[in-house]
Design a protein around this motif. Structure first.
Motif, mmCIF file in Angstrom:
data_model
loop_
_atom_site.group_PDB
_atom_site.id
_atom_site.type_symbol
_atom_site.label_atom_id
_atom_site.label_comp_id
_atom_site.label_asym_id
_atom_site.label_seq_id
_atom_site.Cartn_x
_atom_site.Cartn_y
_atom_site.Cartn_z
ATOM 1 N N PHE A 137 0.805 -1.213 0.000
ATOM 2 C CA PHE A 137 0.000 0.000 0.000
ATOM 3 C C PHE A 137 0.845 1.273 0.000
ATOM 4 O O PHE A 137 0.339 2.362 0.241
ATOM 5 C CB PHE A 137 -0.956 -0.006 1.194
ATOM 6 C CG PHE A 137 -2.106 -0.961 1.031
ATOM 7 C CD1 PHE A 137 -3.288 -0.559 0.434
ATOM 8 C CD2 PHE A 137 -1.989 -2.279 1.440
ATOM 9 C CE1 PHE A 137 -4.339 -1.441 0.259
ATOM 10 C CE2 PHE A 137 -3.033 -3.175 1.272
ATOM 11 C CZ PHE A 137 -4.217 -2.753 0.684
ATOM 12 N N GLY A 138 2.141 1.133 -0.268
ATOM 13 C CA GLY A 138 3.000 2.298 -0.406
ATOM 14 C C GLY A 138 3.272 3.042 0.877
ATOM 15 O O GLY A 138 3.576 4.239 0.868
ATOM 16 N N LEU A 139 3.189 2.354 2.004
ATOM 17 C CA LEU A 139 3.435 2.959 3.309
ATOM 18 C C LEU A 139 4.883 2.744 3.724
ATOM 19 O O LEU A 139 5.574 1.867 3.186
ATOM 20 C CB LEU A 139 2.513 2.334 4.361
ATOM 21 C CG LEU A 139 1.006 2.476 4.124
ATOM 22 C CD1 LEU A 139 0.241 1.674 5.172
ATOM 23 C CD2 LEU A 139 0.583 3.926 4.157
ATOM 24 N N PRO A 140 5.377 3.516 4.695
ATOM 25 C CA PRO A 140 6.701 3.214 5.248
ATOM 26 C C PRO A 140 6.734 1.765 5.732
ATOM 27 O O PRO A 140 5.822 1.309 6.437
ATOM 28 C CB PRO A 140 6.824 4.204 6.410
ATOM 29 C CG PRO A 140 5.937 5.344 6.036
ATOM 30 C CD PRO A 140 4.778 4.729 5.314
ATOM 31 N N GLU A 141 7.759 1.050 5.365
ATOM 32 C CA GLU A 141 7.806 -0.388 5.628
ATOM 33 C C GLU A 141 7.719 -0.730 7.117
ATOM 34 O O GLU A 141 7.211 -1.784 7.497
ATOM 35 C CB GLU A 141 9.094 -0.962 5.032
ATOM 36 C CG GLU A 141 9.149 -2.459 4.947
ATOM 37 C CD GLU A 141 10.311 -2.933 4.093
ATOM 38 O OE1 GLU A 141 10.838 -4.024 4.380
ATOM 39 O OE2 GLU A 141 10.703 -2.218 3.148
ATOM 40 N N SER A 142 8.188 0.184 7.956
ATOM 41 C CA SER A 142 8.233 -0.101 9.396
ATOM 42 C C SER A 142 6.995 0.384 10.146
ATOM 43 O O SER A 142 6.934 0.232 11.368
ATOM 44 C CB SER A 142 9.476 0.546 10.009
ATOM 45 O OG SER A 142 9.446 1.953 9.835
ATOM 46 N N GLU A 143 6.002 0.950 9.444
ATOM 47 C CA GLU A 143 4.818 1.477 10.128
ATOM 48 C C GLU A 143 4.123 0.373 10.950
ATOM 49 O O GLU A 143 3.847 -0.723 10.436
ATOM 50 C CB GLU A 143 3.834 2.064 9.118
ATOM 51 C CG GLU A 143 2.519 2.523 9.723
ATOM 52 C CD GLU A 143 2.716 3.545 10.837
ATOM 53 O OE1 GLU A 143 2.048 3.430 11.876
ATOM 54 O OE2 GLU A 143 3.564 4.458 10.675
ATOM 55 N N GLY A 144 3.895 0.665 12.213
ATOM 56 C CA GLY A 144 3.254 -0.291 13.106
ATOM 57 C C GLY A 144 4.180 -1.362 13.642
ATOM 58 O O GLY A 144 3.771 -2.199 14.450
ATOM 59 N N LEU A 145 5.436 -1.352 13.203
ATOM 60 C CA LEU A 145 6.360 -2.428 13.544
ATOM 61 C C LEU A 145 7.577 -1.954 14.341
ATOM 62 O O LEU A 145 8.524 -2.720 14.524
ATOM 63 C CB LEU A 145 6.846 -3.126 12.267
ATOM 64 C CG LEU A 145 5.750 -3.860 11.484
ATOM 65 C CD1 LEU A 145 6.265 -4.288 10.120
ATOM 66 C CD2 LEU A 145 5.234 -5.076 12.258
ATOM 67 N N GLU A 146 7.526 -0.727 14.810
ATOM 68 C CA GLU A 146 8.636 -0.214 15.621
ATOM 69 C C GLU A 146 8.504 -0.764 17.037
ATOM 70 O O GLU A 146 8.329 -0.036 18.015
ATOM 71 C CB GLU A 146 8.628 1.315 15.618
ATOM 72 C CG GLU A 146 8.795 1.940 14.250
ATOM 73 C CD GLU A 146 10.221 1.832 13.722
ATOM 74 O OE1 GLU A 146 11.106 1.344 14.457
ATOM 75 O OE2 GLU A 146 10.455 2.242 12.570
ATOM 76 N N LEU A 147 8.588 -2.066 17.129
ATOM 77 C CA LEU A 147 8.364 -2.786 18.374
ATOM 78 C C LEU A 147 9.714 -3.092 19.035
ATOM 79 O O LEU A 147 10.478 -3.914 18.522
ATOM 80 C CB LEU A 147 7.597 -4.081 18.113
ATOM 81 C CG LEU A 147 6.274 -3.928 17.333
ATOM 82 C CD1 LEU A 147 5.768 -5.296 16.878
ATOM 83 C CD2 LEU A 147 5.234 -3.223 18.185
ATOM 84 N N VAL A 148 9.993 -2.454 20.147
ATOM 85 C CA VAL A 148 11.241 -2.738 20.856
ATOM 86 C C VAL A 148 11.128 -4.122 21.488
ATOM 87 O O VAL A 148 10.108 -4.436 22.125
ATOM 88 C CB VAL A 148 11.484 -1.670 21.944
ATOM 89 C CG1 VAL A 148 12.740 -2.007 22.750
ATOM 90 C CG2 VAL A 148 11.606 -0.289 21.306
ATOM 91 N N PRO A 149 12.129 -4.988 21.320
ATOM 92 C CA PRO A 149 12.064 -6.305 21.954
ATOM 93 C C PRO A 149 11.814 -6.184 23.464
ATOM 94 O O PRO A 149 12.331 -5.277 24.113
ATOM 95 C CB PRO A 149 13.446 -6.906 21.659
ATOM 96 C CG PRO A 149 13.884 -6.204 20.412
ATOM 97 C CD PRO A 149 13.347 -4.813 20.514
ATOM 98 N N ILE A 150 11.002 -7.100 23.982
ATOM 99 C CA ILE A 150 10.657 -7.046 25.412
ATOM 100 C C ILE A 150 11.583 -7.984 26.201
ATOM 101 O O ILE A 150 11.918 -9.073 25.759
ATOM 102 C CB ILE A 150 9.187 -7.431 25.649
ATOM 103 C CG1 ILE A 150 8.865 -8.823 25.072
ATOM 104 C CG2 ILE A 150 8.262 -6.389 25.040
ATOM 105 C CD1 ILE A 150 7.478 -9.306 25.412
ATOM 106 N N PHE A 151 11.975 -7.500 27.363
ATOM 107 C CA PHE A 151 12.807 -8.323 28.249
ATOM 108 C C PHE A 151 12.691 -7.778 29.676
ATOM 109 O O PHE A 151 12.692 -6.561 29.851
ATOM 110 C CB PHE A 151 14.281 -8.278 27.810
ATOM 111 C CG PHE A 151 15.160 -9.116 28.718
ATOM 112 C CD1 PHE A 151 15.229 -10.478 28.550
ATOM 113 C CD2 PHE A 151 15.873 -8.525 29.756
ATOM 114 C CE1 PHE A 151 16.029 -11.241 29.401
ATOM 115 C CE2 PHE A 151 16.654 -9.285 30.613
ATOM 116 C CZ PHE A 151 16.731 -10.639 30.430
ATOM 117 N N PRO A 152 12.570 -8.589 30.690
ATOM 118 C CA PRO A 152 12.524 -10.053 30.602
ATOM 119 C C PRO A 152 11.145 -10.522 30.177
ATOM 120 O O PRO A 152 10.225 -9.743 30.066
ATOM 121 C CB PRO A 152 12.838 -10.486 32.034
ATOM 122 C CG PRO A 152 12.349 -9.358 32.873
ATOM 123 C CD PRO A 152 12.565 -8.119 32.081
#
Length: 346
Positions: A331-346
């Motif tokens: 859909f021509g959106l920024p590839e990372s839209e909605g996916l800027e998910l910082v890994p969770i720990f612990p």
């Protein structure tokens, strides 16, 4: 705003799609499809969505859904999407299929490994294999995307640069992979019960796992030669994550810097691929809950082999996150839209 429909919304991958898309500024879920929970509130199935999702679950009527949605995610068992697909649906909406129905280009190979008849082989040629880092431009133009499998995503991306550059003997490639239990889905199965999995690790699908031909096909494209591998998956007692350790003979003597330069050349501009520093081995805990792939390698001069390692979250980069990444491209959106998910720990 992109209107999104999800069929299979109450499986693990489907729920992960809901979680990610709920935070996507350009997408709105209009259909929570689940044959098992029709008319039940989605938040009653997944309590983490209480006061976040108020919708009820609907059926799996793709014909009706195609009238409402700009894109449909099918997070369903093998065979469902292929049995429903037709030209009318594809003329109205885009499809991102999280099953294996369109991943393998030879219907006979699919039928052999999955043990079911392919109901719509006429669409196999059109389907784009949705490994964004490899097929980005084709995904942008696609109306049918085959979202890669979890083991395959990790296994392919880990070895891809070296296969593409001809640095490894593909006939010697061995892939040893471990997965958390969510990879087996949410259905009640005896081998996945707590007492069966806890304090245990086991190999399964030895010399017969159905992701094998998918890995062989895609790495074959990279190496420009037929590829036959040994792929052995293992089940480990954790919720999420895949770790792939891959072994291959080197075709020539290379240094660490030379191999690192190859990986950096392919991945330094990839938002979700992290090539780690020298001596740092990928670990599943550092990618959990994220769309990242962590990759590294170690040269063994004694055996003239190279050990390649990769780690992903099987439900995010291995399923739902990659599917949203594909949607963004389509859909021509920024590839990372909605996916800027910082890994969770612990």
């Amino acid at each position: 705003m992109i209107n999104v429909g999800i069929i299979g919304a109450t499986g693990y991958a489907g729920n992960e799609l809901v979680r990610i898309l709920t935070g996507h500024k350009d997408a709105k879920i209009v259909w929570y499809g689940s044959r098992s929970y029709i008319d039940k509130k989605y938040a009653e199935v997944y309590q983490n969505m209480f006061q976040i999702v108020d919708d009820e679950c609907l059926d799996d009527n793709m014909e009706e859904l195609a009238e409402q949605a700009d894109v449909i995610f099918t997070a369903t068992p093998q065979g469902f999407c292929a049995s429903m697909m037709n030209d009318e649906i594809l003329s109205k909406t885009k499809i991102i299929d999280l099953s294996a129905d369109y991943r393998i280009k030879d219907a006979a190979v699919y039928e052999k490994w999955y043990g079911i008849e392919h109901k719509s082989p006429q669409f196999i040629g059109e389907a784009v294999y949705g490994l964004c880092e490899v097929n980005r431009e084709a995904v942008k133009k696609a109306r049918l995307v085959a979202n890669p499998g979890c083991y395959t995503t990790c296994s392919i991306l880990t070895a891809y640069p070296l296969a593409k550059e001809g640095l490894i003997d593909m006939n010697t490639l061995i892939i040893d992979a471990k997965s958390g239990t969510s990879g087996a889905g949410r259905g009640a199965k005896l081998p996945n019960l707590y007492c069966e999995v806890n304090e245990n690790i086991k190999a399964y699908g030895v010399a017969s796992h159905r992701h094998t031909p998918e890995i062989e096909e895609q790495l074959g494209y990279a190496a420009n030669e037929p590829v036959v591998i040994n792929f052995t998956p293992h089940l480990v007692p954790m919720n999420r994550g895949i770790l792939a350790t891959e072994y291959a003979s080197l075709k020539k003597d290379v240094t660490y810097k030379e191999v690192k330069a190859v990986y950096d050349n392919y991945y330094q501009n990839e938002r979700f691929v992290r090539v780690l520093g020298e001596g740092v081995c990928p670990e599943t805990k550092w990618v959990e809950g994220s769309n990242y792939v962590d990759i590294n390698f170690k040269i063994d001069p004694r055996t003239k082999r190279i050990i390649m390692m990769g780690a992903i979250d099987n439900l995010v980069k291995g399923a739902a996150g990659q599917a949203v990444q594909n949607m963004n491209l389509m859909f021509g959106l920024p590839e990372s839209e909605g996916l800027e998910l910082v890994p969770i720990f612990p």
